[in-house]
Structure formats: C-alpha cells, structure tokens
Design a protein around this motif. Structure first.
Motif, PDB file in Angstrom:
ATOM      1  N   ILE A  64       0.899  -1.357  -0.035  1.00 21.68           N
ATOM      2  CA  ILE A  64       0.107   0.035  -0.033  1.00 21.68           C
ATOM      3  C   ILE A  64       0.945   1.487  -0.178  1.00 21.68           C
ATOM      4  N   LEU A  65       1.782   1.245   0.566  1.00 22.87           N
ATOM      5  CA  LEU A  65       2.924   2.366   1.038  1.00 22.87           C
ATOM      6  C   LEU A  65       3.362   2.782  -0.264  1.00 22.87           C
ATOM      7  N   GLU A  66       4.057   1.532  -0.809  1.00 20.93           N
ATOM      8  CA  GLU A  66       4.685   1.921  -2.244  1.00 20.93           C
ATOM      9  C   GLU A  66       3.808   2.664  -3.114  1.00 20.93           C
ATOM     10  N   ILE A  67       2.473   2.200  -3.336  1.00 17.82           N
ATOM     11  CA  ILE A  67       1.535   2.467  -4.276  1.00 17.82           C
ATOM     12  C   ILE A  67       1.270   4.288  -3.879  1.00 17.82           C
ATOM     13  N   LEU A  68       1.176   4.502  -2.393  1.00 16.86           N
ATOM     14  CA  LEU A  68       0.660   5.798  -2.129  1.00 16.86           C
ATOM     15  C   LEU A  68       2.161   6.805  -2.191  1.00 16.86           C
ATOM     16  N   THR A  71       1.913   8.155  -5.531  1.00 18.98           N
ATOM     17  CA  THR A  71       0.563   8.820  -5.995  1.00 18.98           C
ATOM     18  C   THR A  71       0.530  10.292  -5.106  1.00 18.98           C
ATOM     19  N   GLU A  72       0.850  11.322  -6.057  1.00 21.62           N
ATOM     20  CA  GLU A  72       1.007  12.692  -5.319  1.00 21.62           C
ATOM     21  C   GLU A  72      -0.600  12.910  -5.095  1.00 21.62           C
ATOM     22  N   PRO A  73      -0.466  13.714  -4.051  1.00 21.92           N
ATOM     23  CA  PRO A  73      -1.929  14.537  -3.485  1.00 21.92           C
ATOM     24  C   PRO A  73      -2.351  15.308  -4.733  1.00 21.92           C
ATOM     25  N   PHE A  74      -3.609  15.244  -5.041  1.00 21.24           N
ATOM     26  CA  PHE A  74      -4.441  15.671  -6.212  1.00 21.24           C
ATOM     27  C   PHE A  74      -5.739  16.539  -5.813  1.00 21.24           C
ATOM     28  N   GLU A 160      -5.371  13.904   0.185  1.00 17.16           N
ATOM     29  CA  GLU A 160      -4.053  14.007   0.740  1.00 17.16           C
ATOM     30  C   GLU A 160      -3.639  12.677   1.521  1.00 17.16           C
ATOM     31  N   ARG A 161      -4.629  11.764   1.815  1.00 18.69           N
ATOM     32  CA  ARG A 161      -4.580  10.583   2.524  1.00 18.69           C
ATOM     33  C   ARG A 161      -5.456   9.393   1.975  1.00 18.69           C
ATOM     34  N   LEU A 162      -5.059   8.222   2.456  1.00 22.74           N
ATOM     35  CA  LEU A 162      -5.717   7.196   2.428  1.00 22.74           C
ATOM     36  C   LEU A 162      -5.974   6.568   3.791  1.00 22.74           C
ATOM     37  N   ASP A 163      -7.253   6.353   4.006  1.00 18.78           N
ATOM     38  CA  ASP A 163      -7.622   5.654   5.369  1.00 18.78           C
ATOM     39  C   ASP A 163      -8.137   4.241   4.985  1.00 18.78           C
ATOM     40  N   GLN A 183       6.475  11.013   1.217  1.00 18.10           N
ATOM     41  CA  GLN A 183       6.831  11.746   2.315  1.00 18.10           C
ATOM     42  C   GLN A 183       6.686  10.566   3.483  1.00 18.10           C
ATOM     43  N   ASP A 184       7.331  10.927   4.721  1.00 15.63           N
ATOM     44  CA  ASP A 184       7.411   9.818   5.933  1.00 15.63           C
ATOM     45  C   ASP A 184       6.363  10.274   6.794  1.00 15.63           C
ATOM     46  N   GLY A 185       6.065   9.344   7.596  1.00 13.56           N
ATOM     47  CA  GLY A 185       5.047   9.593   8.754  1.00 13.56           C
ATOM     48  C   GLY A 185       3.687   9.780   8.352  1.00 13.56           C
TER      49      GLY A 185
END
Length: 211
Positions: A64-68, A71-74, A160-163, A183-185
C-alpha cells in the motif's frame, strides 16, 4: 434494521461533505455514525471490501505504501450529482482519472480484493450522498438531494491521505491512515500507522447506500 458483518475499506476522506453525509447516515441508521473523531463518513472508496485486519501485515502494508508514495496528492471538484441504476445518489469527482488510477493500482496489488467484490464491470469513483426513495414519509430524489446540498457544492477538494476504515454497525472507525506522496510519517490528528484489531471481516452487500 438488519445487522451486517463488518469489512475494511481503503478510502479517501472528503471532510468538505462530512456534515451532509454524517447527517444522512444518522437519518438511516445511527449505529453507522462513528464515535471515532478521525473517521470521515464522506469519502471516495479506493478499494473495498478490502482484506480482514488480521491479514494486513508488513508485506501488505508495504505494498500500500509503495503505491501511495507514487501517488501525489491531487485536487478535485465535487459538483455534479448523479444516480446509479441501483438508486444510489452520489457526487462525481472531477477529474475522475486520479481515483481510477489509484483503484486500478490497488486492485492489481491485491487481486483477491476486486472493487466492490467484482459486481460492477465499470467502477465509477463517487461520493455516496443518499438513496432514491419514493416513500411518503421519506421521499428522496436526485433533485431533492441537490436542493439539500445547497452551497456545499461545488466543493473544491484535495486528496491527501488514504484511510483504512472499518465499516460495521456500532463500530465504524479508522484502523490506519497513510499520506499520499513521497513523504514519511502519517497525516491527520491520530497519525495512525498500525492496523488496530477489529471484529468480523466479511463483506456487506454493496447495495448498502452508506458504502
């Protein structure tokens, strides 16, 4: 009201429509109103039903993190109200393509979790608002929903995020949350990065107007 077993969903929260969607959720069944302050009822589903929480370990999280990270915020706009053949009244995000790309990448990474259990040949990104009803006590149509939305639309939004959300009567909550982009975190007030336990993890019918 029938009780359905719970399931997870990967979803993009849309706080601009939270007041409206939360109120309509409470109207249908208050048990689906979350007590979790981080849970956003208004969302665009990226992939669901998703894996049971106990099946989301390090490798799944890393995928999941690799995909995100890639994926830039849009930005997107919610202005157009539409209705699916099954009566689900929704807002169409414009442009649709960033959501389609995100869903396609997640579905390829997790082929055991086809979007909406594979029930629809063309998965349309959408934000669910309501469901058509012609009952005397609760008449709902696309036109009445447009009127009720009022000045909430057009809404200019930013993904900006995926829950990772748990969806169940009496238990809707955020299990984990990850940012879009390199980005991290974590993002959001909880900065969650650990999948917390949840009870049963079987899919509910995709015709449920709140998913």
């Amino acid at each position: 009201m029938a009780t359905h077993p719970g399931h997870t969903v990967l979803q993009v929260p849309v706080p601009q429509l939270e007041t409206f969607v939360r109120a309509r959720t409470a109207h249908y069944d208050a048990d689906y109103v979350s007590a979790d302050p981080d849970y956003v009822h208004a969302h665009v589903t990226a992939l669901g039903p998703f894996l049971p929480p106990e099946a989301i370990g390090g490798p799944e999280r890393d995928s999941i993190l690799e995909i995100l990270r890639e994926t830039e915020p849009f930005e997107f706009v919610l202005a157009r109200v539409a209705t699916f053949p099954n009566g689900i009244i929704h807002l169409v995000p414009e442009p649709e393509e960033p959501f389609r790309r995100l869903t396609a990448r997640l579905a390829r990474a997790f082929p055991q979790c086809p979007p909406y259990a594979g029930q629809f040949p063309d998965v349309r990104p959408h934000l669910t608002l309501d469901a058509v009803s012609d009952s005397v006590s609760d008449s709902v149509s696309e036109a009445s929903t447009r009127r009720l939305l009022g000045e909430l639309v057009p809404a200019r939004c930013r993904a900006e995020r995926l829950d990772l959300a748990w969806y169940e009567q009496g238990g809707c909550r955020v299990l984990a949350s990850w940012p879009l982009g390199p980005q991290d975190g974590m993002v959001g007030p909880s900065r969650r990065d650990v999948v917390t336990p949840a009870a049963r993890a079987v899919s509910v019918p995709v015709s449920d107007p709140r998913t």
